[in-house]
Design a protein around this motif. Structure first.
Motif, PDB file in Angstrom:
ATOM      1  N   THR A 131      -5.909   1.468  -9.051  1.00 27.10           N
ATOM      2  CA  THR A 131      -5.320   0.533  -7.175  1.00 27.10           C
ATOM      3  C   THR A 131      -3.856   0.895  -6.598  1.00 27.10           C
ATOM      4  OG1 THR A 131      -5.460  -1.275  -8.362  1.00 27.10           O
ATOM      5  CG2 THR A 131      -7.385  -0.400  -8.061  1.00 27.10           C
ATOM      6  N   ASP A 132      -3.938   0.442  -5.592  1.00 24.11           N
ATOM      7  CA  ASP A 132      -2.644   0.117  -4.837  1.00 24.11           C
ATOM      8  C   ASP A 132      -2.476  -1.175  -5.905  1.00 24.11           C
ATOM      9  OD1 ASP A 132      -2.419   2.013  -2.809  1.00 24.11           O
ATOM     10  OD2 ASP A 132      -3.932   0.879  -1.834  1.00 24.11           O
ATOM     11  N   ARG A 159       1.054  -1.076   0.150  1.00 22.77           N
ATOM     12  CA  ARG A 159      -0.329   0.443  -0.198  1.00 22.77           C
ATOM     13  C   ARG A 159       0.858   1.555  -0.287  1.00 22.77           C
ATOM     14  NH1 ARG A 159      -4.488  -0.294   0.227  1.00 22.77           N
ATOM     15  NH2 ARG A 159      -5.523   1.839   1.547  1.00 22.77           N
TER      16      ARG A 159
END
Length: 416
Positions: free
Chosen positions: A168-169, A78
């Motif tokens: 997205t991560d 993340r």
């Protein structure tokens, strides 16, 4: 200029950054979307790719150590967790800050301060799109500023793209993984240090400007013959040339015609004249000793016809030919005399040209093959298609270069 998506934007941005080869660049994404754009450029230049900690640099600057990249191969889960020691040292390097579009200058100015504090010798800002006034003001905080599509304040970043989906991560982690793999796939036997020269090719009729790139271990020089309406700055040819350079092949991209000649349609389609210029260029390269004396040709559109015509000439000493989206029909009277290994690359959706190349394949007098790139139209603008064509050209040149060396070694071994 409208981009299909961030990947397309990165591929179009790459040719504008080719001058950074040999300057030890490192690419840093300013946002998740910037990572996708930056990956396409870092891949071509074989440079490391990193991302700044946090979604953006807003109220406070992260420490210089909060730049993570791929040289240590650490997985990223993340963006909020990107802490710890720097994976790529920035001291003394050219740092390229990449985004998918500029709407605000706060993030970029802060990022410039960050990488300079980390010791960057040169800072480059590179964006596919940005507000005209803002981009101009950023010239005071960077050493170089590149923007493909300056736009007015009324247009948003999203309006420069057909597809502009959230990143997205997981997607960022995948991009970093791919970037790490690109750095790892580097043949140990090839020295990628390249000598780059701006040259003037002294043909009989006119001098023609070009750019010669010669890796230290190069054993062949590929001369590019661009199509009508193009030049030595063709972004497609520059991308192909970069793929060949990474494989240890020298390249010469040059103008086949002067600006005045380009306006004369008779000269644009004078294939025998263009072929003579290619042959003169090959002879000049051998005589000047600026690179390997083994010469191959890469032609596109009408340039491919000129390359085939040149290869058909007795004593041409051309070792191999690759045609991308070529018009071999324009060299039809000479195809039977082309004895060198010839690869014809055509887009699967370029129906008319594909038919012409299929017919030409049966006319060629030596080893030949037709490679059809699925989904590609004439200019190979579809995602991944130009890269596929470039890799096919690379494999053809390298494969026939190695087979020639093997034959030569066998002959030497058999000598008394």
């Amino acid at each position: 200029m409208l981009f299909r998506d961030r990947t397309d934007a990165g591929r179009r941005l790459a040719p504008r950054l080719m001058h950074l080869r040999g300057r030890d660049p490192v690419f840093v994404g300013l946002s998740p979307g910037g990572m996708i754009v930056g990956f396409e450029v870092a891949k071509v230049l074989r440079a490391p790719l990193g991302i700044l900690v946090g979604d953006a640099v807003r109220d406070t600057l992260p420490k210089p150590s909060e730049v993570t990249a791929v040289e240590e191969g650490r997985p990223v889960e993340r963006r909020s967790h990107l802490r710890g020691p720097a994976a790529v040292p920035l001291e003394g390097r050219t740092v390229v800050l990449v985004g998918d579009g500029v709407q605000s200058g706060v993030t970029i100015r802060a990022a410039c301060e960050l990488v300079r504090a980390a010791g960057a010798a040169r800072v480059v800002i590179a964006f596919p799109a940005g507000v005209v006034d803002l981009m101009a003001s950023l010239g005071t905080v960077a050493d170089e500023l590149i923007c493909l599509t300056p736009r007015g304040k009324s247009r948003t970043v999203q309006q420069s793209y057909i597809q502009f989906e959230p990143v997205t991560d997981e997607h960022v982690a995948e991009v970093l993984r791919k970037a790490r793999e690109c750095l790892a796939v580097r043949p140990a036997h090839i020295d990628l240090t390249a000598r780059e020269l701006d040259v003037i090719v002294p043909t009989t009729a006119v001098p023609l400007p070009g750019r010669l790139t010669v890796p230290a271990s190069a054993r062949m020089t590929v001369v590019f013959a661009h199509g009508s309406g193009s030049s030595r700055y063709s972004p497609r040819n520059l991308l192909v040339a970069s793929v060949l350079n990474r494989a240890g092949l020298g390249t010469l991209t040059f103008d086949l015609l002067t600006p005045a000649e380009e306006r004369d349609r008779a000269k644009v389609f004078d294939i025998p004249m263009l072929a003579r210029r290619l042959l003169e260029t090959g002879r000049w390269l051998r005589k000047a000793g600026l690179g390997p004396d083994r010469i191959a040709l890469f032609g596109a559109s009408t340039g491919a016809a000129a390359a085939l015509w040149a290869a058909s000439e007795p004593g041409s000493e051309i070792r191999a030919v690759v045609s991308r989206g070529g018009r071999p029909d324009l060299a039809l009277p000479r195809l039977g005399a082309v004895k060198v290994p010839t690869l014809l690359i055509v887009g699967g959706r370029d129906h008319e040209v594909l038919a012409l190349n299929r017919k030409a394949l049966g006319e060629l007098g030596g080893e030949s093959r037709l490679a059809v790139v699925a989904g590609a139209t004439h200019l190979f603008t579809e995602p991944g298609t130009l890269e596929e064509a470039a890799e096919a050209a690379r494999d053809w040149f390298v494969g026939h270069l190695e087979s020639t060396d093997a034959v030569r070694a066998t002959r030497q071994d058999s000598m008394p």
